[in-house]
Write a protein that holds these residues in place. Structure first.
Motif, PDB file in Angstrom:
ATOM      1  N   THR A 291      83.666  65.215  21.046  1.00  0.00           N
ATOM      2  CA  THR A 291      84.535  66.338  20.687  1.00  0.00           C
ATOM      3  C   THR A 291      85.607  66.516  21.759  1.00  0.00           C
ATOM      4  O   THR A 291      85.366  66.267  22.937  1.00  0.00           O
ATOM      5  CB  THR A 291      83.765  67.670  20.527  1.00  0.00           C
TER       6      THR A 291
ATOM      7  N   GLY B 141      76.697  75.282  19.931  1.00  0.00           N
ATOM      8  CA  GLY B 141      75.849  74.774  21.011  1.00  0.00           C
ATOM      9  C   GLY B 141      76.102  73.281  21.126  1.00  0.00           C
ATOM     10  O   GLY B 141      77.210  72.864  21.420  1.00  0.00           O
ATOM     11  N   LYS B 142      75.059  72.497  20.843  1.00  0.00           N
ATOM     12  CA  LYS B 142      75.251  71.039  20.898  1.00  0.00           C
ATOM     13  C   LYS B 142      75.269  70.423  19.504  1.00  0.00           C
ATOM     14  O   LYS B 142      75.328  69.208  19.356  1.00  0.00           O
ATOM     15  CB  LYS B 142      74.129  70.408  21.729  1.00  0.00           C
ATOM     16  N   VAL B 143      75.192  71.287  18.493  1.00  0.00           N
ATOM     17  CA  VAL B 143      75.067  70.781  17.126  1.00  0.00           C
ATOM     18  C   VAL B 143      76.401  70.787  16.387  1.00  0.00           C
ATOM     19  O   VAL B 143      77.055  71.814  16.269  1.00  0.00           O
ATOM     20  CB  VAL B 143      74.019  71.616  16.336  1.00  0.00           C
TER      21      VAL B 143
ATOM     22  N   LEU C  57      81.272  72.948  16.180  1.00  0.00           N
ATOM     23  CA  LEU C  57      80.283  72.678  17.229  1.00  0.00           C
ATOM     24  C   LEU C  57      79.620  73.994  17.591  1.00  0.00           C
ATOM     25  O   LEU C  57      80.263  74.914  18.084  1.00  0.00           O
ATOM     26  CB  LEU C  57      80.976  72.063  18.456  1.00  0.00           C
TER      27      LEU C  57
END
Ligand code: ARG
Length: 249
Positions: free
Chosen positions: A74, A48-50, A46
């Motif tokens: 997550t 950041g948000k990706v 993960l």
């Protein structure tokens, strides 16, 4: 570890009355909820948000094959199988090795790759199980690395919530070795100067986990896995991350 396993088994008993979503229910909703850790490069990361990584790409490919959208969740590695008991998601893909202990709490799909736990140390450091004696080894909590290192007599473990923190313990000299996935180890020695990969301590088959008894979902996931393994998708994803095909042979 013993405590965590006990908690997992206790939860398995407590939660056994609540039903997981069956394949029909998931299909009707159009979205499958998938959980991973997001801190286990190059399998699930993960940033950041990706989310990215081999297992993220693979699960997305399986969902596509099944005609579903994916809703990713997550959570810390240590809590992933427990969340399954609580019906927080439909399946987990987070590099869990198939073990008899875990089999008591969850059901596993066919393996999506084969690997093992290997030693990494600094040049001149321990490279074999025998050489770990009297040394401090850094490992991630709740993993097969921890249980296997604990089987070695006279080895002290430093246990971290995240595998990447266990790696840092080796780099900063708090531990003489790190034991982790052999492919992660290969990436690590490429990225960090002065590290070497030692022996493979054990082998394991890695699979996705569903709530115990969710046979309809297992069946669909296994069928989708076989499809992507046979149509070239799996090889493409595997090559992207490892430069080789890591399926079980
Ligand atoms: N393969 C090891 C095990 O089965 C480690 C898995 C760690 N996974 C993770 N997402 N950190 O315990």
């Amino acid at each position: 570890m013993k405590k965590a396993l006990f908690a997992l088994t206790a939860l398995a008993l407590l939660a056994s009355t609540a039903q997981a979503r069956t394949w029909d229910e998931i299909k009707k909703s159009g979205t499958v909820k998938v959980a991973t850790e997001g801190a286990f490069p190059p399998f699930n990361v993960l940033t950041g948000k990706v989310l990215s990584g081999f297992e993220v790409d693979l699960a997305n490919a399986l969902a596509k094959q099944l005609g579903l959208k994916v809703e990713w969740v997550t959570a810390p590695f240590d809590g992933l199988l427990i969340g399954l008991q609580q019906n927080r998601y439909d399946f987990v893909i987070a590099s869990h090795g198939i073990t008899p202990e875990r089999r008591k709490a969850v059901d596993f799909t066919d393996p999506h790759y084969c690997t093992g736990g290997a030693i990494v140390s600094k040049a001149g450091g321990p490279k074999t199980a025998a050489a770990l004696k009297g040394k401090i080894v850094a490992v991630q909590v709740g993993t097969t690395y921890l249980t296997n290192v604990q089987k070695l007599a006279g080895v002290k473990t430093l246990v971290y919530p995240k595998d990447t923190d266990a790696q840092t313990a080796l780099m900063t000299g708090r531990a003489a070795a790190w034991v982790g996935d052999r492919f992660t180890g290969l990436d690590l020695i490429k990225a960090q100067k002065g590290l070497q990969q030692g022996d493979l301590l054990f082998k394991e088959q890695i699979a996705m986990a569903v709530k115990k008894g969710n046979a309809s979902l297992i069946k669909e996931l296994n069928a989708a896995l076989a499809k992507v393994e046979n149509n070239g998708t799996y090889a493409k994803i595997s090559n992207k991350y490892f430069g080789q095909d890591i399926r079980c042979k």
